[in-house]
Scaffold this motif. Structure first.
Motif, PDB file in Angstrom:
ATOM      1  N   TYR A 247      -0.971 -24.534  -4.780  1.00  0.00           N
ATOM      2  CA  TYR A 247       0.084 -25.222  -5.531  1.00  0.00           C
ATOM      3  C   TYR A 247       0.293 -24.649  -6.929  1.00  0.00           C
ATOM      4  O   TYR A 247       1.120 -25.159  -7.689  1.00  0.00           O
ATOM      5  CB  TYR A 247      -0.249 -26.711  -5.666  1.00  0.00           C
TER       6      TYR A 247
ATOM      7  N   ARG B 108       5.678 -26.670   0.972  1.00  0.00           N
ATOM      8  CA  ARG B 108       4.400 -27.148   1.520  1.00  0.00           C
ATOM      9  C   ARG B 108       4.116 -26.536   2.879  1.00  0.00           C
ATOM     10  O   ARG B 108       3.033 -26.685   3.419  1.00  0.00           O
ATOM     11  CB  ARG B 108       4.416 -28.679   1.670  1.00  0.00           C
TER      12      ARG B 108
ATOM     13  N   ARG C 284      -6.387 -26.139  -1.860  1.00  0.00           N
ATOM     14  CA  ARG C 284      -5.024 -26.676  -1.872  1.00  0.00           C
ATOM     15  C   ARG C 284      -4.395 -26.553  -3.258  1.00  0.00           C
ATOM     16  O   ARG C 284      -3.227 -26.200  -3.394  1.00  0.00           O
ATOM     17  CB  ARG C 284      -5.037 -28.132  -1.412  1.00  0.00           C
TER      18      ARG C 284
ATOM     19  N   ASP D 273      -2.739 -34.008   1.240  1.00  0.00           N
ATOM     20  CA  ASP D 273      -3.963 -33.226   1.408  1.00  0.00           C
ATOM     21  C   ASP D 273      -5.162 -34.137   1.664  1.00  0.00           C
ATOM     22  O   ASP D 273      -6.047 -33.800   2.458  1.00  0.00           O
ATOM     23  CB  ASP D 273      -4.196 -32.369   0.166  1.00  0.00           C
TER      24      ASP D 273
ATOM     25  N   ASP E 225      -5.011 -34.948   5.235  1.00  0.00           N
ATOM     26  CA  ASP E 225      -5.535 -33.842   6.056  1.00  0.00           C
ATOM     27  C   ASP E 225      -7.066 -33.850   6.061  1.00  0.00           C
ATOM     28  O   ASP E 225      -7.694 -33.645   7.111  1.00  0.00           O
ATOM     29  CB  ASP E 225      -5.040 -32.501   5.513  1.00  0.00           C
TER      30      ASP E 225
END
Length: 298
Positions: A286, A297, A282, A110, A113
């Motif tokens: 999760y 994912r 994010r 993440d 990203d």
């Protein structure tokens, strides 16, 4: 005029008790610390430290200066934080501290990203179990597991995330041989030096009285994979490892709640806001994984 950088070196030695500790904290070499201290002593015309076999001890002059130096430090941090909070550009340095497991086993994709979305933001990720002082600008954002919300400092702004659970794990092949009748000694793999953890008394499998200790989290996982024994891990770590299985009959236990923490003025900075909002989304996705449920994912 006294150089504030010299005062920083003085405070690091006073707090660490040695030149080596100060050098490690500041990320410089031994000689730089000595040179800065000598420079400050030359400007003030007094020795700040007495060198002893056990380390560096403040002299009477050093004791007098310590309080003033801490006041200078607090003023400097307030100035930096106030200016930083007004920064609305999507560029510059962003420092994040978090537990090693969270960095290496969950959030690094993440972070990648986010870095691709914002190529002008320089990211500094510090995986550490040590608590960074956000007020002193040791980091801009801390991602921490908090067992009790009442322990959060009042001067920090918190964005609440999902709850984090852990389980008890051991090597799959070792578990298979145990089910097949092999009763070789199984140790408890622990980080703490003291006590007998409750999880080692649970489930179908009993551990020996002789533990296997390691202070390193990654070594803890490798030890479990090697069949040394069983250990407790966050579910998102243990469940994702193809070589590990949950020990039958053991329960999940909650470590605490994940929080994204920032200091009052710092959170107003645009790059801090962008990052906390991004990671918060994010983490919410999760939530099942963190609770010990399977997730993809994709």
């Amino acid at each position: 005029m006294i150089d504030w950088d010299d005062v920083r070196y003085f405070l690091a030695v006073a707090r660490g008790g040695s030149v080596r500790a100060a050098a490690e904290r500041l990320g410089v070499n031994h000689s730089t610390v000595l040179r800065r201290i000598a420079q400050l002593e030359g400007r003030l015309g007094a020795h700040m430290f007495e060198k002893l076999p056990s380390g560096y001890r403040l002299t009477a002059a050093g004791e007098e200066i310590l309080e003033l130096a801490e006041q200078m430090e607090a003023s400097s941090h307030r100035l930096e934080t106030r200016v930083f909070g007004r920064d609305q550009s999507v560029r510059g340095l962003l420092r994040v501290t978090l537990a090693p497991f969270l960095a290496t086993h969950l959030l690094m994709p993440d972070f990648a990203d986010f870095a691709r979305l914002h190529p002008d933001i320089e990211m500094e990720i510090s995986p550490s179990g040590e608590r960074a002082n956000l007020t002193n600008r040791e980091a801009d954002i801390a991602i921490r597991v908090v067992p009790d919300r009442a322990t959060l400092p009042l001067n920090l702004h918190g964005l609440k995330g999902p709850e984090l659970f852990g389980g008890v794990y051991m090597a799959s092949d070792r578990l298979a041989t145990w089910h097949a009748g092999a009763r070789d000694p199984i140790r408890r793999i622990v980080i703490s030096l003291h006590g007998f953890p409750d999880w080692a008394r649970e489930g179908e499998i009993r551990t020996t009285k002789v533990p296997f200790r390691t202070p390193d989290a990654e070594a803890q996982i490798v030890a479990a994979r090697q069949g040394i024994g069983m250990t407790t891990l966050p579910c998102f770590v243990g469940d994702a490892d193809p070589l590990l299985e949950r020990v039958p009959g053991t329960d999940l236990h909650m470590y605490g709640t994940l929080w994204l923490l920032t200091q009052g003025e710092t959170r107003k900075t645009k790059r801090v806001r962008l990052f906390t909002e991004f990671v918060s989304r994010r983490l919410a996705a999760y939530a099942p994984l963190l609770a010990g449920l399977p997730i993809s994912r994709d």
